[in-house]
Design a protein around this motif. Structure first.
Motif, mmCIF file in Angstrom:
data_model
loop_
_atom_site.group_PDB
_atom_site.id
_atom_site.type_symbol
_atom_site.label_atom_id
_atom_site.label_comp_id
_atom_site.label_asym_id
_atom_site.label_seq_id
_atom_site.Cartn_x
_atom_site.Cartn_y
_atom_site.Cartn_z
ATOM 1 N N UNK A 28 0.834 -1.203 0.000
ATOM 2 C CA UNK A 28 0.000 0.000 0.000
ATOM 3 C C UNK A 28 0.869 1.252 0.000
ATOM 4 N N UNK A 29 1.980 1.217 0.715
ATOM 5 C CA UNK A 29 2.858 2.378 0.796
ATOM 6 C C UNK A 29 3.381 2.773 -0.587
ATOM 7 N N UNK A 30 3.691 1.789 -1.426
ATOM 8 C CA UNK A 30 4.172 2.093 -2.777
ATOM 9 C C UNK A 30 3.093 2.790 -3.604
ATOM 10 N N UNK A 78 -6.212 12.469 -4.076
ATOM 11 C CA UNK A 78 -6.055 11.021 -4.225
ATOM 12 C C UNK A 78 -7.093 10.290 -3.378
ATOM 13 N N UNK A 79 -7.623 9.231 -3.952
ATOM 14 C CA UNK A 79 -8.594 8.420 -3.235
ATOM 15 C C UNK A 79 -8.397 6.953 -3.518
ATOM 16 N N UNK A 80 -9.192 6.142 -2.856
ATOM 17 C CA UNK A 80 -9.179 4.700 -3.072
ATOM 18 C C UNK A 80 -10.612 4.248 -3.312
ATOM 19 N N UNK A 81 -10.742 3.012 -3.664
ATOM 20 C CA UNK A 81 -12.069 2.424 -3.867
ATOM 21 C C UNK A 81 -12.024 0.987 -3.363
ATOM 22 N N UNK A 82 -13.076 0.579 -2.692
ATOM 23 C CA UNK A 82 -13.200 -0.794 -2.195
ATOM 24 C C UNK A 82 -12.151 -1.149 -1.142
ATOM 25 N N UNK A 83 -11.662 -0.160 -0.417
ATOM 26 C CA UNK A 83 -10.734 -0.403 0.687
ATOM 27 C C UNK A 83 -11.523 -0.741 1.951
ATOM 28 N N UNK A 128 -6.552 2.565 7.112
ATOM 29 C CA UNK A 128 -5.639 2.980 8.173
ATOM 30 C C UNK A 128 -4.190 2.925 7.700
ATOM 31 N N UNK A 129 -3.844 1.878 6.962
ATOM 32 C CA UNK A 129 -2.478 1.750 6.445
ATOM 33 C C UNK A 129 -2.166 2.870 5.462
ATOM 34 N N UNK A 130 -3.093 3.126 4.556
ATOM 35 C CA UNK A 130 -2.895 4.188 3.557
ATOM 36 C C UNK A 130 -2.765 5.546 4.232
#
Length: 333
Positions: A150-152, A169-174, A180-182
Motif C-alpha cells: 500500500x505504501x508504494x 487522491x482516493x481509493x475504492x473498495x478499501x 488505516x495503512x494508507x
C-alpha cells in the motif's frame, strides 16, 4: 444541485455525481455513442459537474467518450474522477493479482489488479490522453492489489499530486485496515464504496472512521444497478451479455419488490420516481459525501439530477428505515 467538499481536499463535488460505467458498453449490453455524449452534456448542464469513470469501463471507451463530450467546455467547472489499477492488456507481464475474466463482445479478457508505482504513472498518462486534459481532479485506486505494498501505491499518488497531475487522491473498495495503512502515508480524500438501502455494511466501521478522519465517502451502486428503480419487476428485459443477469441474483427478489411496493406511495407523494427517492435518501445518510448515479442517455441523467429537488423529513426517513426492517427483514443491514 448541492455541492460538497470531499474530505480535506479542495474539491467540491456535485452531491449526485455522474457514474460513467455503463457508457463504456462492456458488461452492460453495449452502448450508443451519441446517447452517451448527450448524457454527459445533460449531466453538466443540470449541475452534475462531477463525472466518475475508469480505464476499465469499456477498456478505455468511457474515458474517450467523456473526453469527446467535454471538449471545448470550461474544464475548471468540471470535476473528472478516474481510477487506475485494473489491467487487461497484458502490459503487467504477469504481475499483479488475477481478478476475473471480463466478457467483451464474446471474448473473455483476463483482468488483473495491479497498483505498482510504474503502472499508476503509465495508466494516468493514458487516461489524460483519452480524457483530453492535463490533470484529473481525483485519481482513485480501483481495487486493492494484494501484490503491491500500500505504501508504494500511496507514494505514487503523493508524487502525482506534487506534480500537479492530480488534485486529490482516493481509493475504492478499501476495508478499514487498508484505509488505516494508507492514511499513514497520505491524506486520503475519499473511499469509493458500494452502498445502498440493501447494502449498508459500511455503516458499522468505515463510515465512523471516515467521519473521524475527514475522509469523503463516494457511494456507488445506490440503485443496485437499477434494481431499486422497480422497473425490472415490470418486464424490463436485460440483454444476454448484461452482467446484471447474475448480479441481481444476490438479492431476494420477492423481498425487494415488497419493499419497493411499501415505499412507492411515499415516492408518489413527492411526485418522484422510486429511483429518485432512493437517490435522495442515499445523499442524506450520515457520512455519505456524494452518490454516483449512472445513466445511458440524457433523459435518465435529468431524472437523476432532479432527485435533489426532493425534500425528505425525518419522519419520511424513519418510514423508509422501518420498511427496510419490516419488509426486507434486516438483510445486509
Amino acid at each position: 444541485m448541492e455541492y460538497r467538499k470531499l474530505g480535506k481536499s479542495e474539491l467540491q463535488l456535485s452531491a449526485i455525481t455522474y457514474g460513467a460505467f455503463a457508457i463504456g458498453g462492456n458488461m452492460w449490453g453495449g452502448n450508443e455513442e451519441q446517447d452517451s455524449i448527450a448524457a454527459v452534456h445533460a449531466a453538466i448542464d443540470h449541475g452534475m459537474t462531477s463525472i466518475d469513470t475508469a480505464p476499465f469501463y469499456g477498456f478505455g471507451r468511457s474515458e474517450e467518450l467523456i473526453g469527446a463530450a467535454i471538449k471545448g467546455k470550461d474544464r475548471s467547472k468540471i470535476q473528472l474522477l478516474t481510477k487506475f489499477g485494473l489491467v487487461w492488456d497484458g502490459s503487467n507481464q504477469g504481475k499483479g493479482e488475477y481478478f476475473f475474466d471480463a466478457n467483451d463482445g464474446g471474448r473473455n479478457i483476463p483482468v488483473y489488479k495491479y497498483a505498482s508505482k510504474a503502472n499508476i504513472i503509465k495508466e494516468l498518462e493514458q487516461s489524460l490522453s483519452r480524457l483530453g486534459t492535463d490533470y484529473v481532479d481525483l485519481l482513485q485506486l480501483h481495487w486493492p492489489d494484494a501484490t503491491t505494498p500500500i505504501d508504494e501505491t500511496m507514494e505514487a499518488l503523493d508524487t502525482l499530486i506534487s506534480q500537479g497531475k492530480i488534485r486529490a487522491a482516493g481509493v475504492s473498495n478499501y476495508d478499514l485496515a487498508q484505509m488505516k495503512t494508507a492514511g499513514k502515508r497520505i491524506q486520503l480524500a475519499s473511499n469509493q464504496l458500494s452502498y445502498s438501502m440493501l447494502n449498508r455494511g459500511i455503516e458499522e466501521d468505515i463510515i465512523p472512521y471516515a467521519l473521524e478522519h475527514h475522509i469523503g465517502i463516494i457511494a456507488y451502486s445506490p440503485l443496485e444497478r437499477g434494481l431499486l428503480t422497480g422497473k425490472y419487476f415490470k418486464d424490463a428485459a436485460l440483454k444476454a451479455d448484461d452482467h446484471r443477469n447474475g448480479y441481481f441474483g444476490q438479492f431476494s427478489a420477492d423481498k425487494v419488490e415488497a419493499f419497493l411496493d411499501r415505499i412507492t406511495p411515499l415516492a408518489e407523494s413527492k411526485n418522484a420516481s422510486l429511483g429518485q427517492l432512493v437517490l435522495r435518501w442515499t445523499t442524506l445518510q450520515p457520512g455519505i459525501t456524494v452518490v454516483l448515479a449512472g445513466a445511458r442517455n440524457a433523459a435518465q441523467v435529468i431524472q437523476n439530477a432532479r432527485s435533489m429537488d426532493i425534500e425528505l423529513s425525518e419522519q419520511d426517513i424513519r418510514f423508509i428505515h422501518t420498511a427496510l426492517e419490516e419488509v426486507y427483514n434486516g438483510m445486509n443491514a
